[in-house]
Design a protein around this motif. Structure first.
Motif, PDB file in Angstrom:
ATOM      1  N   SER A 160       0.850  -1.187   0.000  1.00 28.37           N
ATOM      2  CA  SER A 160       0.000   0.000   0.000  1.00 28.37           C
ATOM      3  C   SER A 160       0.886   1.239   0.000  1.00 28.37           C
ATOM      4  CB  SER A 160      -0.902   0.008   1.238  1.00 28.37           C
ATOM      5  OG  SER A 160      -1.611   1.225   1.316  1.00 28.37           O
ATOM      6  N   SER A 168       1.790   4.885   0.502  1.00 28.15           N
ATOM      7  CA  SER A 168       1.300   5.980   1.334  1.00 28.15           C
ATOM      8  C   SER A 168       1.501   7.320   0.637  1.00 28.15           C
ATOM      9  CB  SER A 168       2.032   5.995   2.677  1.00 28.15           C
ATOM     10  OG  SER A 168       1.766   4.827   3.409  1.00 28.15           O
ATOM     11  N   THR A 198       2.556  11.366   1.317  1.00 28.02           N
ATOM     12  CA  THR A 198       3.323  12.147   2.286  1.00 28.02           C
ATOM     13  C   THR A 198       3.629  13.531   1.734  1.00 28.02           C
ATOM     14  OG1 THR A 198       5.319  12.198   3.670  1.00 28.02           O
ATOM     15  CG2 THR A 198       5.577  11.315   1.452  1.00 28.02           C
ATOM     16  N   TYR A 237       6.200   6.509  -2.469  1.00 29.43           N
ATOM     17  CA  TYR A 237       5.156   7.333  -1.845  1.00 29.43           C
ATOM     18  C   TYR A 237       4.433   8.105  -2.937  1.00 29.43           C
ATOM     19  CZ  TYR A 237       7.063   6.906   2.944  1.00 29.43           C
ATOM     20  OH  TYR A 237       7.479   6.445   4.162  1.00 29.43           O
ATOM     21  N   LEU A 243      -8.592   9.238   3.126  1.00 27.83           N
ATOM     22  CA  LEU A 243      -7.493   8.537   3.782  1.00 27.83           C
ATOM     23  C   LEU A 243      -8.000   7.579   4.843  1.00 27.83           C
ATOM     24  CD1 LEU A 243      -5.176  11.637   4.194  1.00 27.83           C
ATOM     25  CD2 LEU A 243      -4.831   9.764   2.576  1.00 27.83           C
ATOM     26  N   TRP A 279      -4.182   8.991   8.849  1.00 30.04           N
ATOM     27  CA  TRP A 279      -3.158   9.971   8.552  1.00 30.04           C
ATOM     28  C   TRP A 279      -2.548  10.459   9.856  1.00 30.04           C
ATOM     29  CZ3 TRP A 279      -3.516  15.022  10.374  1.00 30.04           C
ATOM     30  CH2 TRP A 279      -4.779  15.419  10.818  1.00 30.04           C
ATOM     31  N   TYR A 289       1.672  12.118   6.732  1.00 33.52           N
ATOM     32  CA  TYR A 289       1.708  10.792   6.112  1.00 33.52           C
ATOM     33  C   TYR A 289       0.303  10.219   6.175  1.00 33.52           C
ATOM     34  CZ  TYR A 289       6.811  10.921   6.785  1.00 33.52           C
ATOM     35  OH  TYR A 289       8.142  11.259   6.752  1.00 33.52           O
ATOM     36  N   THR A 315      -2.671   6.975   4.390  1.00 33.67           N
ATOM     37  CA  THR A 315      -2.948   5.818   3.541  1.00 33.67           C
ATOM     38  C   THR A 315      -4.229   6.028   2.740  1.00 33.67           C
ATOM     39  OG1 THR A 315      -1.942   4.341   5.176  1.00 33.67           O
ATOM     40  CG2 THR A 315      -3.363   3.323   3.513  1.00 33.67           C
ATOM     41  N   LEU A 317       1.044  -2.486   4.916  1.00 35.75           N
ATOM     42  CA  LEU A 317       1.208  -1.052   5.091  1.00 35.75           C
ATOM     43  C   LEU A 317       2.443  -0.802   5.933  1.00 35.75           C
ATOM     44  CD1 LEU A 317      -1.954  -1.324   4.558  1.00 35.75           C
ATOM     45  CD2 LEU A 317      -2.192   0.717   5.958  1.00 35.75           C
ATOM     46  N   ILE A 333       3.715   2.115   7.950  1.00 34.71           N
ATOM     47  CA  ILE A 333       3.229   3.418   8.388  1.00 34.71           C
ATOM     48  C   ILE A 333       3.757   3.784   9.771  1.00 34.71           C
ATOM     49  CG2 ILE A 333       1.120   3.350   6.993  1.00 34.71           C
ATOM     50  CD1 ILE A 333      -0.413   2.451   9.413  1.00 34.71           C
TER      51      ILE A 333
END
Length: 200
Positions: free
Chosen positions: A36, A38, A40, A54, A71, A74, A82, A84, A101, A103
């Motif tokens: 996944s 992300s 940012t 990213y 999202l 976050w 940041y 998802t 993920l 994160i």
């Protein structure tokens, strides 16, 4: 029997613990697992590619994603956002695809509230001195930023009890093997596979 949903694997830990390296090696060895990507607001490092490592966004673009509820989670970390993106993760899980993920801890705790059946894995370095050495070797951040990251890492280690598993990343191969074993064990959990044993 109906096809099971995919596993949601949440990998986090202090900056410099090596979670990104572990994640990339796992994906190399298990190509059916989906990464996944992300979003940012931090600047890309020299080797990073937008949309691969990213989704690099401005603060204004990211704030718009928050307002539009785009999202899954976050967080703000070291003065950068940041998060998802939600749709792709949920679509993959429903199709039976495992999703990993990578994160920050704040985001992982948000995910845990929404996906309590996720697999939460905390990656730690062998020691804080090793962590400091790893961050310095990157050569991408100032001494002030490095100091802040180490202070943050010290605080973050207290969150390990919020996770299902912890992996000490002293040797990459061993750390990846541990993560693979965790995934095998999770797929064998009875609660994830409601088999009907009648007539056996």
């Amino acid at each position: 029997m109906e096809k099971s949903n995919g596993l949601l694997i949440v990998l986090s830990g202090p900056s410099g613990a090596g979670k990104g390296t572990i994640c990339h090696e796992l994906l190399r060895q298990l190509p059916d697992v989906k990464y996944s990507v992300s979003a940012t607001t931090r600047n890309p490092r020299p080797s990073e590619v937008d949309g691969v490592d990213y989704f690099f966004r401005t603060r204004e673009e990211f704030q718009s994603m928050i307002q539009n509820d785009e999202l899954l989670e976050w967080a703000e970390f070291c003065e950068n956002y940041y998060g998802t993106p939600q749709f792709a993760v949920e679509q993959s899980l429903q199709a039976g695809i495992d999703v990993i993920l990578e994160i920050e801890i704040q985001g992982a705790l948000q995910i845990k509230k929404r996906f309590p059946h996720g697999v939460f894995v905390f990656v730690v370095p062998p020691s804080l001195s090793v962590l400091s050495e790893r961050i310095h070797k990157r050569g991408t951040e100032s001494e002030d930023v490095i100091r802040k990251r180490l202070e943050t890492a010290t605080r973050e280690l207290s969150y390990v009890t919020e996770y299902d598993y912890v992996i000490v990343n002293d040797e990459l191969d061993k750390a990846v093997d541990k993560l693979k074993n965790i995934l095998v064990a999770e797929k064998c959990r009875v609660k994830r596979k409601p088999y009907d044993f009648q007539g056996v």
